[in-house]
Design a protein around this motif. Structure first.
Motif, short mmCIF file in Angstrom:
data_model
loop_
_atom_site.label_atom_id
_atom_site.label_comp_id
_atom_site.label_asym_id
_atom_site.label_seq_id
_atom_site.Cartn_x
_atom_site.Cartn_y
_atom_site.Cartn_z
N ASN A 190 -0.15 -0.86 -9.61
CA ASN A 190 -1.24 -1.34 -9.11
C ASN A 190 -1.68 -1.65 -7.60
O ASN A 190 -1.95 -2.61 -7.18
CB ASN A 190 -1.50 -2.76 -9.83
N LYS A 191 -1.14 -0.56 -6.86
CA LYS A 191 -1.11 -0.83 -5.43
C LYS A 191 -2.40 0.28 -4.81
O LYS A 191 -2.24 1.30 -5.69
CB LYS A 191 -0.02 -0.47 -4.91
N PRO A 192 -2.89 0.11 -3.90
CA PRO A 192 -3.79 1.00 -3.42
C PRO A 192 -3.17 2.27 -2.72
O PRO A 192 -2.12 2.05 -2.25
CB PRO A 192 -4.69 0.49 -2.36
N LEU A 193 -3.86 3.31 -3.08
CA LEU A 193 -3.11 4.86 -2.76
C LEU A 193 -3.97 5.44 -1.57
O LEU A 193 -5.20 5.83 -1.72
CB LEU A 193 -2.97 5.68 -3.98
N VAL A 194 -3.39 5.75 -0.43
CA VAL A 194 -4.17 6.52 0.51
C VAL A 194 -3.30 8.02 0.46
O VAL A 194 -2.11 7.71 0.65
CB VAL A 194 -3.72 5.80 2.13
N VAL A 195 -3.82 9.01 0.32
CA VAL A 195 -3.46 10.33 0.54
C VAL A 195 -3.83 10.79 1.79
O VAL A 195 -4.80 10.80 2.42
CB VAL A 195 -3.78 11.22 -0.52
N HIS A 196 -2.96 11.44 2.59
CA HIS A 196 -3.10 11.98 4.09
C HIS A 196 -3.11 13.80 3.86
O HIS A 196 -1.85 14.10 3.83
CB HIS A 196 -2.28 11.44 4.93
N VAL A 197 -4.29 14.02 4.23
CA VAL A 197 -4.36 15.46 4.12
C VAL A 197 -4.18 16.41 5.51
O VAL A 197 -5.00 16.23 6.52
CB VAL A 197 -5.68 16.15 3.68
N HIS A 198 -2.97 17.07 5.71
CA HIS A 198 -2.81 17.45 6.81
C HIS A 198 -3.24 18.96 6.78
O HIS A 198 -3.43 19.60 8.12
CB HIS A 198 -1.04 17.43 7.19
N ALA B 192 -6.98 8.80 -5.35
CA ALA B 192 -6.78 8.19 -4.18
C ALA B 192 -7.87 7.03 -3.86
O ALA B 192 -9.08 7.35 -4.19
CB ALA B 192 -6.52 8.78 -3.00
N ASP B 193 -7.56 6.02 -3.29
CA ASP B 193 -8.64 4.97 -2.80
C ASP B 193 -8.91 5.27 -1.48
O ASP B 193 -10.18 4.88 -1.12
CB ASP B 193 -7.83 3.70 -3.04
N VAL C 275 0.79 -1.12 0.07
CA VAL C 275 -0.06 -0.03 0.03
C VAL C 275 0.79 1.33 0.02
O VAL C 275 2.05 1.24 0.52
CB VAL C 275 -1.06 -0.02 1.26
N ILE C 276 0.42 2.31 -0.71
CA ILE C 276 1.13 3.66 -0.57
C ILE C 276 0.47 4.44 0.26
O ILE C 276 -0.73 4.62 0.22
CB ILE C 276 1.32 4.11 -2.18
N HIS C 277 1.23 5.28 1.25
CA HIS C 277 0.54 6.38 1.89
C HIS C 277 1.39 7.62 1.74
O HIS C 277 2.48 7.70 2.03
CB HIS C 277 0.72 5.81 3.33
N ALA C 278 0.73 8.59 1.08
CA ALA C 278 1.45 9.72 0.66
C ALA C 278 0.83 10.82 1.64
O ALA C 278 -0.48 11.27 1.90
CB ALA C 278 1.01 10.21 -0.66
N LYS D 103 -15.16 7.80 1.02
CA LYS D 103 -13.75 7.29 1.12
C LYS D 103 -12.66 8.07 2.06
O LYS D 103 -11.46 8.14 2.08
CB LYS D 103 -13.05 7.16 -0.08
N ILE D 104 -13.42 9.15 2.89
CA ILE D 104 -12.71 10.02 3.63
C ILE D 104 -12.75 9.60 5.07
O ILE D 104 -13.88 9.23 5.40
CB ILE D 104 -13.41 11.41 3.79
N HIS D 105 -11.67 9.32 5.52
CA HIS D 105 -11.43 8.88 7.11
C HIS D 105 -10.93 10.07 7.74
O HIS D 105 -9.83 10.40 7.54
CB HIS D 105 -10.80 7.55 7.00
#
Length: 506
Positions: free
Chosen positions: A238-246, A272-273, A218-221, A296-298
């Motif tokens: 082909n990996k899931p992407l998580v973007v982290h909004v600070h 992003a996924d 998994v990718i965490h940006a 998809k927002i957590h």
């Protein structure tokens, strides 16, 4: 679990709370046996965190420079009352130690599952410089607060304590003579340092090249500077992407956004996924201003490391008998430093035994020095410059109250750090941390009279200060990075199990 994590900051080389958050989250993931490869732009000559060891790409240990610069700009020194008691380290100064062309960070036994991989991208600040002095309140902020945090309109236990403590001392005369804040001039549109967009794209290309030799699920940006890299990695492998909004461009720039930065943010969130946000305040902005599917927002709150509050050695006061009011953070329009100074002026009209400390650096530092002189309080205000490590602990231990007057703060880690140092806090209502702290005094950033009254109340009423400190400390115990990391893992697992991401050779 194997995570490819992308970030622009990692302590001790940080410009804001992003690096602190990345460190806390990676530590917690390490405790949960998660393998993390953290990809960082180069430009770091030494790592001072005790839990990391610096080695070259071939495995040869690199020297670690333990010396810290003990000087700040001459203008800061001239205005400091006792600035020699607060050694500083200015990250904007060029590093004297030669930088390796490529190196890798690996952790000691304290963080066995985390490795940091730097790339050949110059580390420039992801924060804008600005010519204007005052930050207009973004029109969307109050609407977001009303929708996302209606419970803040109700009086918290801390507010009730404040009212009880100050009821018999509230003044009824002279209130009409208090000067109102001057009309705010229209802010100048922010400009980012260097060609940050080009650097973000260059970083993305290098990440793709590096990833050929990495194994990840998994990718965490973290934040917009890494979103192009995250999208590229997700598409290629082909990996899931998580973007982290600070933070968002609307937090940093109000309505005067940099369109190129906004476009990158929107593309990253849309592509992003999953989108991690640091508060419900930020969630509402992401949903409304970027059109992101709410499903998809957590919300993943920031945390703080347990055990940080054990500070028993005494620090001499700046002046005998002086109370200390602390502002800590980037001195930029987003953080509301001018409101802190206006409030300081009003406090000093009623209490003279108070020293105000502005710990941090930023494009508004000189403007704030000028404002302090204009208000006639330059002899009661210390500018320390950028602090890190033990000096951050030291200045927190000097403080009697911490104030965060941010105009728009997605979360705000500094109040948690203050509480961990047994310091009561006053925070802006336009902050994500206000969602989780109930034993903090909350104020509209623009209401400098209310801000001043609450500062005075905490300094004068020991019972109020004690109650805020004791109860806030209890709240702090549940705001841990371990809880945040656990929530990340749940989302990681869900994404990895999605049929779209069937196992590939990578």
């Amino acid at each position: 679990m194997r995570v490819m994590m992308l970030g622009w900051e990692f302590p001790p080389h940080i410009s804001g709370g992003l690096g602190t958050a990345c460190l806390g989250l990676t530590r917690a993931l390490d405790r949960l046996q998660t393998q993390v490869t953290f990809v960082l732009p180069t430009g770091v000559s030494a790592i001072t965190e005790e839990h990391v060891k610096l080695i070259a790409a071939d495995g040869t240990p690199l020297p670690v420079d333990d010396d810290q610069e003990a000087t700040v700009q001459k203008k800061v020194q001239d205005q400091a009352l006792t600035a020699q008691n607060i050694p500083t380290d200015d990250p904007s100064k060029p590093q004297s130690q030669p930088r390796p062309s490529q190196w890798t960070l690996t952790q000691s036994s304290a963080m066995r599952h985390i490795s940091v991989r730097p790339l050949e991208s110059p580390m420039v600040s992801p924060y804008q410089s600005v010519g204007g002095r005052v930050y207009d309140m973004p029109p969307h902020v109050q609407d977001n607060i009303d929708r996302a945090r209606q419970h803040l309109e109700e009086k918290s236990a801390a507010e009730k304590i404040f009212e009880a403590a100050t009821r018999d001392t509230s003044s009824t005369d002279g209130s009409s003579t208090v000067k109102k804040p001057k009309p705010k001039p229209k802010p100048i549109k922010p400009v980012y340092e260097g060609d940050i967009v080009a650097q973000a794209n260059a970083y993305a290309l290098q990440c793709v090249h590096l990833a050929n030799d990495e194994d990840f699920e998994v990718i965490h940006a973290h934040d917009w500077m890494t979103f192009p890299a995250g999208l590229a990695l997700s598409a290629k492998f082909n990996k899931p992407l998580v973007v982290h909004v600070h933070s968002t461009e609307f937090d940093r720039s109000g309505e005067h956004i940099n369109q190129a930065v906004y476009d990158i943010e929107r593309q990253g969130m849309q592509g992003a996924d999953a989108v991690f946000v640091v508060s419900y305040l930020t969630r509402s902005i992401v949903q409304e201003r970027y059109g992101v599917d709410p499903e998809k927002i957590h919300v993943v709150y920031n945390g703080i490391e347990n055990g940080n509050g054990e500070h028993t050695s005494a620090i001499p006061m700046i002046r005998k008998g002086e109370k200390v009011v602390l502002f800590m953070g980037r001195i930029t329009m987003q953080k509301g430093p001018e409101y802190f100074i206006h409030a300081a002026k009003r406090v000093l009209e009623k209490m003279r035994n108070v020293t105000f400390v502005m710990a941090g650096s930023g494009d508004q530092t000189e403007a704030m020095m000028d404002l302090a002189r204009k208000e006639g309080i330059q002899d009661k205000l210390i500018f320390t410059g950028f602090l890190r490590g033990k000096e951050v602990d030291r200045v927190f231990r000097m403080a009697d109250v911490f104030v965060m007057p941010s105009v728009s703060e997605p979360f705000g880690i500094a109040p948690l750090e203050a509480i961990s140092h047994d310091v009561p806090v006053i925070i802006s209502k336009t902050s994500g941390v206000a969602e989780v702290l109930h034993h903090a005094l909350k104020v509209d950033f623009w209401d400098v009279d209310a801000m001043a009254n609450k500062i005075i109340a905490v300094l004068k009423h020991d019972a109020l200060s004690h109650t805020l400190r004791v109860h806030a400390d209890v709240e702090l115990r549940r705001l841990t990075w371990d809880e945040s990391a656990q929530k990340c893992l749940v989302i990681y697992d869900k994404l990895i199990s999605d049929s779209r991401f069937a196992k590939t050779s990578k």
